[in-house]
Design a protein around this motif. Structure first.
Motif, mmCIF file in Angstrom:
data_model
loop_
_atom_site.group_PDB
_atom_site.id
_atom_site.type_symbol
_atom_site.label_atom_id
_atom_site.label_comp_id
_atom_site.label_asym_id
_atom_site.label_seq_id
_atom_site.Cartn_x
_atom_site.Cartn_y
_atom_site.Cartn_z
ATOM 1 N N PHE A 1 -1.797 6.315 -5.698
ATOM 2 C CA PHE A 1 -0.574 6.992 -5.255
ATOM 3 C C PHE A 1 -0.810 7.634 -3.895
ATOM 4 C CE2 PHE A 1 -1.569 11.520 -5.610
ATOM 5 C CZ PHE A 1 -2.668 11.525 -6.448
ATOM 6 N N GLN B 1 -1.125 -2.441 -6.019
ATOM 7 C CA GLN B 1 -1.068 -2.582 -4.557
ATOM 8 C C GLN B 1 -1.636 -3.950 -4.177
ATOM 9 O OE1 GLN B 1 -1.620 1.683 -2.499
ATOM 10 N NE2 GLN B 1 -3.499 0.868 -3.346
ATOM 11 N N GLY C 1 -11.360 7.303 -4.053
ATOM 12 C CA GLY C 1 -11.391 7.581 -2.630
ATOM 13 C C GLY C 1 -10.073 8.171 -2.154
ATOM 14 N N SER D 1 0.873 -1.172 0.000
ATOM 15 C CA SER D 1 0.000 0.000 0.000
ATOM 16 C C SER D 1 0.913 1.225 0.000
ATOM 17 C CB SER D 1 -0.882 -0.019 1.253
ATOM 18 O OG SER D 1 -1.156 1.293 1.715
ATOM 19 N N THR D 2 0.658 2.168 -0.872
ATOM 20 C CA THR D 2 1.516 3.364 -0.911
ATOM 21 C C THR D 2 1.404 4.146 0.399
ATOM 22 O OG1 THR D 2 -0.250 4.547 -2.071
ATOM 23 C CG2 THR D 2 1.514 3.603 -3.434
ATOM 24 N N ASN D 3 0.207 4.135 1.024
ATOM 25 C CA ASN D 3 0.079 4.798 2.319
ATOM 26 C C ASN D 3 0.937 4.095 3.373
ATOM 27 O OD1 ASN D 3 -1.997 6.543 1.283
ATOM 28 N ND2 ASN D 3 -2.823 6.663 3.362
ATOM 29 N N LYS E 1 -19.252 5.323 -7.046
ATOM 30 C CA LYS E 1 -17.962 5.780 -6.535
ATOM 31 C C LYS E 1 -16.883 5.666 -7.615
ATOM 32 C CE LYS E 1 -14.707 4.935 -2.768
ATOM 33 N NZ LYS E 1 -14.621 4.711 -1.321
ATOM 34 N N GLY F 1 -4.075 -2.668 -0.710
ATOM 35 C CA GLY F 1 -4.550 -1.282 -0.670
ATOM 36 C C GLY F 1 -5.584 -1.123 0.430
ATOM 37 N N ARG F 2 -5.520 0.008 1.104
ATOM 38 C CA ARG F 2 -6.418 0.242 2.233
ATOM 39 C C ARG F 2 -7.354 1.408 1.966
ATOM 40 N NH1 ARG F 2 -4.079 2.154 6.348
ATOM 41 N NH2 ARG F 2 -1.966 2.505 5.613
ATOM 42 N N GLY F 3 -8.591 1.275 2.449
ATOM 43 C CA GLY F 3 -9.558 2.363 2.375
ATOM 44 C C GLY F 3 -9.821 2.904 3.764
ATOM 45 N N ARG F 4 -10.772 3.805 3.847
ATOM 46 C CA ARG F 4 -11.129 4.349 5.152
ATOM 47 C C ARG F 4 -11.843 3.291 5.984
ATOM 48 N NH1 ARG F 4 -15.035 7.609 4.718
ATOM 49 N NH2 ARG F 4 -14.793 8.455 6.791
ATOM 50 N N VAL G 1 -4.509 8.465 -2.618
ATOM 51 C CA VAL G 1 -5.578 8.662 -3.594
ATOM 52 C C VAL G 1 -5.700 7.417 -4.468
ATOM 53 C CG1 VAL G 1 -6.345 10.041 -5.577
ATOM 54 C CG2 VAL G 1 -5.173 11.153 -3.655
HETATM 55 C C1 BTN Z 1 -11.590 4.952 0.527
HETATM 56 O O1 BTN Z 1 -12.313 4.990 -0.469
HETATM 57 O O2 BTN Z 1 -11.996 4.508 1.613
HETATM 58 C C2 BTN Z 1 -10.172 5.448 0.404
HETATM 59 C C3 BTN Z 1 -9.416 4.689 -0.648
HETATM 60 C C4 BTN Z 1 -7.975 5.159 -0.757
HETATM 61 C C5 BTN Z 1 -7.171 4.275 -1.671
HETATM 62 C C6 BTN Z 1 -5.783 4.820 -1.903
HETATM 63 S S1 BTN Z 1 -4.937 3.944 -3.173
HETATM 64 C C7 BTN Z 1 -3.424 4.723 -2.755
HETATM 65 C C8 BTN Z 1 -3.392 4.816 -1.242
HETATM 66 N N1 BTN Z 1 -2.824 3.613 -0.663
HETATM 67 C C9 BTN Z 1 -3.726 2.909 0.021
HETATM 68 O O3 BTN Z 1 -3.513 1.817 0.583
HETATM 69 N N2 BTN Z 1 -4.898 3.544 0.025
HETATM 70 C C10 BTN Z 1 -4.836 4.797 -0.716
#
Ligand code: BTN
Length: 238
Positions: A58, A37, A105, A13-15, A102, A40-43, A129
């Motif tokens: 990114f 990723q 995010g 995950s870039t975050n 959507k 990848g993580r969301g909220r 993002v």
């Molecule tokens: C959401 O919709 O809840 C937020 C999604 C965010 C996704 C981006 S992808 C790049 C960055 N790295 C992650 O793991 N998450 C954010």
């Protein structure tokens, strides 16, 4: 300020990657782009899934010193929507929407770090993002996601990144100086919930009336007007 652009073909995950670096004291401004990723993580602990090539993912990491952090993710949403296309809209608190689906995010995390100037209110902000470029499989989602190519058939990750990177850096600078106030009307101009019936996550029903000067969602309920902050509740159209 200048920032480094770094591309990783694959990362969890870039975050997560920029948060790990911040904990090691690496707080230089960097824009980290992932080809793919794996986690990848969301909220709210959700996953952000995408197939390789189907999305722009990114994170921009930099030290920020705003007087108030409230509204930062909304300001980022305004910036992205304006940079991408006039039809991109915003669903509070920080989703990009196209019509009723959507499109993308935003996940913002912050770290205090050994690299931050001592005594200052600066924190390393990681602004993540994710934007869908092509249709994704709708597995497990009630509404299939939207894709930028519905609006811009030639959209690809480099072009989308080029469109949003500079505006994003300028937005963070503006937010640091002026807070959310300059973004309020611009958010409300693209607000998908405006004047719509909504249900808060505690079950309260009401009508959404845009966002306040601090980015709280104004919801008129049977008990009057509530200024809902994202830390309190989520909201869905009824
Ligand atoms: C959401 O919709 O809840 C937020 C999604 C965010 C996704 C981006 S992808 C790049 C960055 N790295 C992650 O793991 N998450 C954010």
């Amino acid at each position: 300020p200048g920032f480094t652009v770094e591309v990783l073909p694959q990362v969890d995950s870039t975050n997560s990657e920029l948060m790990r670096r911040a904990r090691l004291g690496q707080t230089e401004p960097v824009l980290l782009v992932a080809g793919h990723q794996s986690a990848g993580r969301g909220r709210l602990g959700r996953q952000w899934q995408s197939r390789p090539g189907d999305s722009l993912t990114f994170s921009l990491g930099l030290l920020l010193r705003p007087s108030d952090w409230a509204g930062l993710s909304l300001a980022v949403g305004v910036c992205l929507a304006e940079a991408l296309h006039p039809e991109v809209r915003l669903k509070w608190p920080n989703d990009l929407w196209l019509a009723d689906r959507k499109l993308g995010g935003i996940l913002i995390e912050t770290a205090s770090s050994p690299g931050a100037d001592p005594g200052a209110a600066a924190r390393y902000a990681v602004v993540g993002v994710g934007i869908n470029l092509a249709q994704q499989p709708a597995a497990g989602l009630s509404t299939p996601p939207a894709a930028l190519r519905e609006l811009l058939p030639a959209a690809d990750a480099p072009a989308a990144l080029l469109a949003v990177a500079e505006p994003l850096v300028r937005t963070l600078q503006a937010f640091e100086t002026f807070g959310f106030a300059p973004f309020q009307a611009r958010f409300n101009a693209r607000d998908v919930l405006c004047e719509r019936a909504v249900v808060l996550s505690d079950g309260t029903a009401g009508t959404a009336h845009g966002v306040s000067e601090t980015g709280a969602l104004l919801v008129h309920t049977a008990h009057g007007m509530h200024a809902v902050t994202s830390s309190e509740v989520s909201v869905r159209p009824s």
